[in-house]
Design a protein around this motif. Sequence first.
Motif, short mmCIF file in Angstrom:
data_model
loop_
_atom_site.label_atom_id
_atom_site.label_comp_id
_atom_site.label_asym_id
_atom_site.label_seq_id
_atom_site.Cartn_x
_atom_site.Cartn_y
_atom_site.Cartn_z
N THR A 179 87.56 19.65 -41.20
CA THR A 179 87.42 20.69 -42.20
C THR A 179 86.17 20.43 -43.04
O THR A 179 85.46 19.43 -42.85
CB THR A 179 88.67 20.77 -43.10
OG1 THR A 179 88.59 21.93 -43.93
CG2 THR A 179 88.82 19.53 -43.95
N SER A 238 89.44 20.67 -52.31
CA SER A 238 89.46 21.89 -51.52
C SER A 238 88.56 22.94 -52.18
O SER A 238 88.64 23.15 -53.39
CB SER A 238 90.88 22.44 -51.42
OG SER A 238 90.87 23.77 -50.93
N ASP A 241 88.98 26.00 -52.13
CA ASP A 241 89.85 27.04 -52.68
C ASP A 241 90.28 26.73 -54.10
O ASP A 241 90.62 27.64 -54.86
CB ASP A 241 91.11 27.19 -51.81
CG ASP A 241 90.80 27.67 -50.41
OD1 ASP A 241 89.76 28.33 -50.23
OD2 ASP A 241 91.59 27.37 -49.50
N THR A 292 80.34 31.68 -47.97
CA THR A 292 81.11 31.24 -46.82
C THR A 292 80.23 30.44 -45.87
O THR A 292 79.19 30.93 -45.40
CB THR A 292 81.73 32.44 -46.09
OG1 THR A 292 82.57 33.15 -47.01
CG2 THR A 292 82.57 31.99 -44.91
N THR A 324 85.51 26.72 -41.21
CA THR A 324 84.86 27.69 -42.10
C THR A 324 85.55 27.67 -43.46
O THR A 324 86.78 27.81 -43.53
CB THR A 324 84.91 29.11 -41.50
OG1 THR A 324 84.26 29.10 -40.24
CG2 THR A 324 84.21 30.10 -42.42
N ARG A 325 84.79 27.48 -44.53
CA ARG A 325 85.33 27.45 -45.88
C ARG A 325 84.43 28.28 -46.81
O ARG A 325 83.27 28.54 -46.48
CB ARG A 325 85.43 26.03 -46.43
CG ARG A 325 86.25 25.06 -45.58
CD ARG A 325 87.69 25.51 -45.35
NE ARG A 325 88.45 25.66 -46.57
CZ ARG A 325 89.19 24.70 -47.11
NH1 ARG A 325 89.25 23.50 -46.56
NH2 ARG A 325 89.87 24.92 -48.22
N THR A 326 84.96 28.64 -47.97
CA THR A 326 84.22 29.46 -48.92
C THR A 326 84.07 28.71 -50.25
O THR A 326 85.08 28.31 -50.85
CB THR A 326 84.92 30.80 -49.16
OG1 THR A 326 84.93 31.53 -47.92
CG2 THR A 326 84.19 31.63 -50.20
N GLY A 379 88.09 29.83 -45.37
CA GLY A 379 89.08 29.06 -46.09
C GLY A 379 90.09 28.39 -45.20
O GLY A 379 90.89 27.59 -45.65
N ASP A 380 90.07 28.68 -43.90
CA ASP A 380 91.02 28.08 -42.98
C ASP A 380 90.56 26.69 -42.59
O ASP A 380 89.39 26.47 -42.34
CB ASP A 380 91.13 28.96 -41.72
CG ASP A 380 92.38 28.66 -40.93
OD1 ASP A 380 92.61 27.48 -40.63
OD2 ASP A 380 93.11 29.61 -40.62
N GLU A 381 91.48 25.74 -42.54
CA GLU A 381 91.13 24.37 -42.23
C GLU A 381 91.39 24.02 -40.77
O GLU A 381 91.28 22.86 -40.38
CB GLU A 381 91.92 23.40 -43.12
CG GLU A 381 91.56 23.51 -44.59
CD GLU A 381 92.24 22.45 -45.42
OE1 GLU A 381 92.95 21.62 -44.85
OE2 GLU A 381 92.06 22.48 -46.65
#
Length: 304
Positions: free
Chosen positions: A55, A70, A72, A196, A212-214, A245-247
């Motif tokens: 991640t 995180s 998020d 993102t 992919t994370r924001t 945002g999905d790990e």
Amino acid sequence: MVALAAVPAPASAEQPTPGGLGQSIAADQPLATDRATLTTGHVDIGPRYVDNQWTLLIHDGTQAQPVWRSPDETVLRVSDAASQAVPEDPAYAFLGVDAGKRVHVVPQVQNQDVVWLGWNTQDPRVMRTIDRGVTLHLLGVRGPGTLTTFLQSGNFAPPQVLWRSAEPAAKPFWVEVNTHTHANWVFTEPGVYLVTIQVSADLVSGEKVSATRTLRFAVGDVTSTDEAFAATADVPGPADQAPAGDERTGSGDPSGSPGTLLLTALIGIAALLAVALVVVLTRGAAAKRRAERERTASPPDGRS
């Protein structure tokens, strides 16, 4: 622009370097679960494994004991202390902003009054498992203005643009293993920005991983951090990537993808049709042989 200088070279985790770029990340640094707003101090984004999943996290070095966070649950506040005027220099035309206009800049060289954002590939397990380095993509930016990320050396070299949100295509760039780098992040308007980012790599095992994370930015003193936490990313990414945002890890195994499932179904149908054709041809041949035997056994003209 003030403090936009000196491209940092990759920093060794064992060899401290001036300006705070030398750091060693311990394998047991914890993952914080609380919500945090980071306003000043040293912050990196970087890949890490959480519960054996690849991640992208925020490495928070703003306190004496660094932690991972995180995206998020983290807002990066870019206060008005980061405000600068765009210089009257054609070298900065890529910003797409008129000279003299004020923008908010997270600088490449640390300003003690502004959050200092970079990236690293220094988590011990990441360094053991990736093959040479990672690729960072900017998948999109949602905000009231544009974001530009660039590097600039201190020897009068031209700026090296890494990401420009004004351009529609995703922007990849390569980061070697055991690298720690900071850049200039320029926001043209105050407000909430959702940025993102995708990090992907080939592992020494031959596996491919991606996440992919924001990132959440509150730019300007008047911008609400509550609004930044509540904002929802609607930045489209590549069809083969997990939502922002999905790990989840990208294992490189395409067995569960819709295209592969369709191909498997078509192959199954083709196999069934082939079996049916063989059955039909076999039965037809048997019937023909029976007819030939009956004609041979029967006397011509009905004579016995």
